[in-house]
Design a protein around this motif. Structure first.
Motif, PDB file in Angstrom:
ATOM      1  N   GLU A  83      45.541  33.798  39.023  1.00 45.26           N
ATOM      2  CA  GLU A  83      44.798  33.803  40.270  1.00 45.26           C
ATOM      3  C   GLU A  83      43.347  34.180  39.985  1.00 45.26           C
ATOM      4  OE1 GLU A  83      46.674  33.611  43.980  1.00 45.26           O
ATOM      5  OE2 GLU A  83      46.778  32.112  42.369  1.00 45.26           O
ATOM      6  N   VAL A  84      42.423  33.378  40.484  1.00 51.02           N
ATOM      7  CA  VAL A  84      40.991  33.614  40.276  1.00 51.02           C
ATOM      8  C   VAL A  84      40.423  34.193  41.564  1.00 51.02           C
ATOM      9  CG1 VAL A  84      38.781  32.584  39.662  1.00 51.02           C
ATOM     10  CG2 VAL A  84      40.893  31.687  38.648  1.00 51.02           C
ATOM     11  N   ASP A  85      39.926  35.420  41.495  1.00 54.19           N
ATOM     12  CA  ASP A  85      39.480  36.135  42.683  1.00 54.19           C
ATOM     13  C   ASP A  85      37.968  36.161  42.793  1.00 54.19           C
ATOM     14  OD1 ASP A  85      42.124  36.720  43.159  1.00 54.19           O
ATOM     15  OD2 ASP A  85      42.019  38.729  42.287  1.00 54.19           O
ATOM     16  N   GLY A  86      37.470  35.835  43.963  1.00 53.85           N
ATOM     17  CA  GLY A  86      36.060  36.029  44.263  1.00 53.85           C
ATOM     18  C   GLY A  86      35.816  37.470  44.670  1.00 53.85           C
ATOM     19  N   PHE A  87      34.559  37.858  44.756  1.00 53.57           N
ATOM     20  CA  PHE A  87      34.212  39.238  45.092  1.00 53.57           C
ATOM     21  C   PHE A  87      34.769  39.638  46.452  1.00 53.57           C
ATOM     22  CE2 PHE A  87      31.997  43.114  44.556  1.00 53.57           C
ATOM     23  CZ  PHE A  87      31.452  43.473  45.767  1.00 53.57           C
TER      24      PHE A  87
ATOM     25  N   ARG B  74      45.308  38.159  37.132  1.00 45.79           N
ATOM     26  CA  ARG B  74      44.176  38.010  38.046  1.00 45.79           C
ATOM     27  C   ARG B  74      42.874  38.223  37.280  1.00 45.79           C
ATOM     28  NH1 ARG B  74      44.748  37.401  43.430  1.00 45.79           N
ATOM     29  NH2 ARG B  74      46.899  37.523  44.184  1.00 45.79           N
ATOM     30  N   VAL B  75      41.923  37.311  37.480  1.00 45.37           N
ATOM     31  CA  VAL B  75      40.614  37.415  36.838  1.00 45.37           C
ATOM     32  C   VAL B  75      39.537  37.224  37.892  1.00 45.37           C
ATOM     33  CG1 VAL B  75      41.456  36.606  34.602  1.00 45.37           C
ATOM     34  CG2 VAL B  75      40.604  34.943  36.255  1.00 45.37           C
ATOM     35  N   LEU B  76      38.354  37.762  37.632  1.00 46.94           N
ATOM     36  CA  LEU B  76      37.230  37.623  38.556  1.00 46.94           C
ATOM     37  C   LEU B  76      36.505  36.301  38.341  1.00 46.94           C
ATOM     38  CD1 LEU B  76      35.485  41.122  38.706  1.00 46.94           C
ATOM     39  CD2 LEU B  76      36.467  39.857  40.617  1.00 46.94           C
ATOM     40  N   ALA B  77      36.198  35.621  39.437  1.00 49.62           N
ATOM     41  CA  ALA B  77      35.463  34.359  39.344  1.00 49.62           C
ATOM     42  C   ALA B  77      34.131  34.561  38.629  1.00 49.62           C
ATOM     43  CB  ALA B  77      35.234  33.784  40.746  1.00 49.62           C
ATOM     44  N   GLU B  78      33.444  35.659  38.950  1.00 50.85           N
ATOM     45  CA  GLU B  78      32.143  35.909  38.336  1.00 50.85           C
ATOM     46  C   GLU B  78      32.262  36.045  36.820  1.00 50.85           C
ATOM     47  OE1 GLU B  78      33.302  37.301  40.992  1.00 50.85           O
ATOM     48  OE2 GLU B  78      31.821  37.180  42.591  1.00 50.85           O
ATOM     49  N   ASP B  79      33.331  36.698  36.355  1.00 51.95           N
ATOM     50  CA  ASP B  79      33.524  36.862  34.920  1.00 51.95           C
ATOM     51  C   ASP B  79      33.772  35.518  34.238  1.00 51.95           C
ATOM     52  OD1 ASP B  79      33.232  39.570  35.237  1.00 51.95           O
ATOM     53  OD2 ASP B  79      35.379  40.019  35.149  1.00 51.95           O
ATOM     54  N   VAL B  80      34.568  34.672  34.884  1.00 44.96           N
ATOM     55  CA  VAL B  80      34.866  33.358  34.316  1.00 44.96           C
ATOM     56  C   VAL B  80      33.607  32.514  34.232  1.00 44.96           C
ATOM     57  CG1 VAL B  80      36.125  31.196  34.671  1.00 44.96           C
ATOM     58  CG2 VAL B  80      37.269  33.375  35.063  1.00 44.96           C
ATOM     59  N   LEU B  81      32.799  32.545  35.284  1.00 46.94           N
ATOM     60  CA  LEU B  81      31.584  31.737  35.301  1.00 46.94           C
ATOM     61  C   LEU B  81      30.557  32.241  34.288  1.00 46.94           C
ATOM     62  CD1 LEU B  81      31.182  31.160  39.125  1.00 46.94           C
ATOM     63  CD2 LEU B  81      31.698  29.435  37.409  1.00 46.94           C
ATOM     64  N   ARG B  82      30.571  33.531  34.026  1.00 44.93           N
ATOM     65  CA  ARG B  82      29.635  34.085  33.044  1.00 44.93           C
ATOM     66  C   ARG B  82      30.068  33.726  31.625  1.00 44.93           C
ATOM     67  NH1 ARG B  82      30.150  38.924  34.465  1.00 44.93           N
ATOM     68  NH2 ARG B  82      28.502  38.896  36.041  1.00 44.93           N
TER      69      ARG B  82
ATOM     70  N   PRO C  73      34.097  32.503  29.975  1.00 44.64           N
ATOM     71  CA  PRO C  73      35.549  32.455  30.194  1.00 44.64           C
ATOM     72  C   PRO C  73      36.388  32.983  29.041  1.00 44.64           C
ATOM     73  CG  PRO C  73      34.733  30.279  29.647  1.00 44.64           C
ATOM     74  CD  PRO C  73      33.522  31.167  29.752  1.00 44.64           C
ATOM     75  N   ARG C  74      35.768  33.391  27.946  1.00 38.93           N
ATOM     76  CA  ARG C  74      36.554  33.749  26.761  1.00 38.93           C
ATOM     77  C   ARG C  74      37.502  34.923  26.994  1.00 38.93           C
ATOM     78  NH1 ARG C  74      31.973  34.305  22.298  1.00 38.93           N
ATOM     79  NH2 ARG C  74      30.943  35.206  24.111  1.00 38.93           N
ATOM     80  N   GLU C  75      37.063  35.951  27.723  1.00 36.46           N
ATOM     81  CA  GLU C  75      37.929  37.097  27.946  1.00 36.46           C
ATOM     82  C   GLU C  75      39.153  36.698  28.755  1.00 36.46           C
ATOM     83  OE1 GLU C  75      37.742  41.789  29.299  1.00 36.46           O
ATOM     84  OE2 GLU C  75      36.080  40.451  29.820  1.00 36.46           O
ATOM     85  N   ALA C  76      38.960  35.865  29.783  1.00 37.76           N
ATOM     86  CA  ALA C  76      40.091  35.399  30.588  1.00 37.76           C
ATOM     87  C   ALA C  76      41.053  34.584  29.737  1.00 37.76           C
ATOM     88  CB  ALA C  76      39.587  34.571  31.770  1.00 37.76           C
TER      89      ALA C  76
ATOM     90  N   ASN D   6      41.538  34.934  26.573  1.00 33.00           N
ATOM     91  CA  ASN D   6      42.241  35.896  25.722  1.00 33.00           C
ATOM     92  C   ASN D   6      43.397  36.559  26.464  1.00 33.00           C
ATOM     93  OD1 ASN D   6      40.685  35.479  23.437  1.00 33.00           O
ATOM     94  ND2 ASN D   6      39.220  37.090  23.941  1.00 33.00           N
ATOM     95  N   PHE D   7      43.180  36.928  27.747  1.00 32.64           N
ATOM     96  CA  PHE D   7      44.262  37.497  28.551  1.00 32.64           C
ATOM     97  C   PHE D   7      45.444  36.533  28.616  1.00 32.64           C
ATOM     98  CE2 PHE D   7      41.089  40.101  31.286  1.00 32.64           C
ATOM     99  CZ  PHE D   7      41.119  41.131  30.355  1.00 32.64           C
ATOM    100  N   VAL D   8      45.130  35.274  28.872  1.00 30.80           N
ATOM    101  CA  VAL D   8      46.183  34.265  29.005  1.00 30.80           C
ATOM    102  C   VAL D   8      46.918  34.090  27.681  1.00 30.80           C
ATOM    103  CG1 VAL D   8      46.681  31.862  29.562  1.00 30.80           C
ATOM    104  CG2 VAL D   8      44.933  33.099  30.857  1.00 30.80           C
ATOM    105  N   CYS D   9      46.189  34.088  26.583  1.00 34.64           N
ATOM    106  CA  CYS D   9      46.826  33.937  25.271  1.00 34.64           C
ATOM    107  C   CYS D   9      47.762  35.109  24.982  1.00 34.64           C
ATOM    108  CB  CYS D   9      45.767  33.815  24.178  1.00 34.64           C
ATOM    109  SG  CYS D   9      44.908  32.225  24.152  1.00 34.64           S
ATOM    110  N   GLN D  10      47.367  36.315  25.384  1.00 34.46           N
ATOM    111  CA  GLN D  10      48.236  37.486  25.201  1.00 34.46           C
ATOM    112  C   GLN D  10      49.515  37.337  26.019  1.00 34.46           C
ATOM    113  OE1 GLN D  10      46.028  41.114  25.981  1.00 34.46           O
ATOM    114  NE2 GLN D  10      44.276  40.354  24.838  1.00 34.46           N
ATOM    115  N   ALA D  11      49.358  36.879  27.265  1.00 37.99           N
ATOM    116  CA  ALA D  11      50.528  36.679  28.120  1.00 37.99           C
ATOM    117  C   ALA D  11      51.441  35.594  27.558  1.00 37.99           C
ATOM    118  CB  ALA D  11      50.078  36.309  29.537  1.00 37.99           C
ATOM    119  N   LEU D  12      50.842  34.535  27.049  1.00 38.57           N
ATOM    120  CA  LEU D  12      51.625  33.441  26.474  1.00 38.57           C
ATOM    121  C   LEU D  12      52.380  33.915  25.231  1.00 38.57           C
ATOM    122  CD1 LEU D  12      52.464  30.484  26.384  1.00 38.57           C
ATOM    123  CD2 LEU D  12      50.320  29.994  25.166  1.00 38.57           C
ATOM    124  N   ALA D  13      51.712  34.702  24.391  1.00 43.33           N
ATOM    125  CA  ALA D  13      52.378  35.235  23.196  1.00 43.33           C
ATOM    126  C   ALA D  13      53.578  36.092  23.590  1.00 43.33           C
ATOM    127  CB  ALA D  13      51.391  36.049  22.367  1.00 43.33           C
ATOM    128  N   TYR D  14      53.419  36.869  24.656  1.00 43.88           N
ATOM    129  CA  TYR D  14      54.537  37.687  25.155  1.00 43.88           C
ATOM    130  C   TYR D  14      55.685  36.808  25.612  1.00 43.88           C
ATOM    131  CZ  TYR D  14      57.236  40.484  28.460  1.00 43.88           C
ATOM    132  OH  TYR D  14      58.258  41.085  29.137  1.00 43.88           O
TER     133      TYR D  14
END
Length: 242
Positions: A180-184, A212-220, A222-225, A227-235
């Protein structure tokens, strides 16, 4: 986002996100906006929702703009930098050139058609930042080998949330991961915040791991988001191997 103008804005923002990702890897990049007032507004809106400090050069002849922008990009590769001029002026400058400036010009060229004035909203943001972030994150996941082909945008589930089918911004059904991508505004509206928490519980009861990730972070960047997804996928993959 159903109109042709909205589709154009979404594609432009996705391109700007990809260009910014290149910049974060330290590669000089100049965005060349072939357009007028609308192109300038899109650039300003992009910087605002991304929380980035950048520059737009539009004062002077095209040769001076290109040379100045390239020099600035080389000195500070991560800084968003753009020039803008009419398509005719840019085409005239580009004709017959084969130097490095021409190559960087071609890499950054983004043609933006001027829409009818009545179709352009008079607000600071001319596009939906959250929708743009969803599209940008999807592109980043598709560009990552570990997650490529696993997620789909705006997928509906066979359960209801409120009066309609529950929808997930990005969903991997096979891996049971919901993003889920959340706006402010998600954090400034108490009712909206409570609604998101109820939705999280509903998704979790369906066996989905919710990110859940922040829209602003993704637009700035997206690598951190990703990475979160890759960690979840590995799990999930480790879980399936047990």
């Amino acid at each position: 986002m159903g109109t042709e103008r909205e589709h154009q804005e979404q594609q432009i923002v996705r391109r700007l996100v990809r260009d910014q990702w290149v910049r974060w890897h330290g590669t000089p990049r100049v965005t060349v906006l072939a357009g007028g007032a609308y192109a300038k507004r899109l650039w300003s809106s992009w910087l605002e929702v991304s929380g980035l400090a950048g520059a737009l050069l539009d004062d002077g002849d095209v040769d001076a703009l290109v040379r100045g922008a390239i020099a600035r990009a080389v000195a500070a590769p991560r800084e968003p930098i753009a020039i803008t001029a009419s398509p005719q002026a840019l085409q005239a400058w580009r004709r017959g050139r084969t130097d490095r400036s021409a190559a960087m010009f071609d890499e950054g060229l983004l043609e933006i058609a001027e829409p009818p004035l009545e179709s352009v909203p008079q607000t600071a943001h001319t596009f939906d930042a959250r929708s743009a972030a969803e599209a940008a994150l999807f592109d980043a996941l598709e560009a990552t080998p570990a997650t490529s082909g696993r997620f789909r945008l705006n997928e509906s589930l066979s359960i209801r949330f409120g009066s309609r089918a529950a929808e997930v911004d990005l969903l991997s059904r096979g891996d049971r991961i919901a993003i889920e991508v959340d706006g402010f505004h998600h954090f400034t509206d108490p009712d909206g915040y409570r609604r998101d928490r109820r939705k999280d519980v509903l998704l979790q009861t369906q066996g989905l791991l919710v990110i859940r990730v922040l829209a602003e972070d993704v637009l700035r960047d997206p690598r951190e988001a990703v990475n979160f997804v890759c960690q979840a996928l590995a799990y999930r993959l480790e879980e399936g191997a047990r």
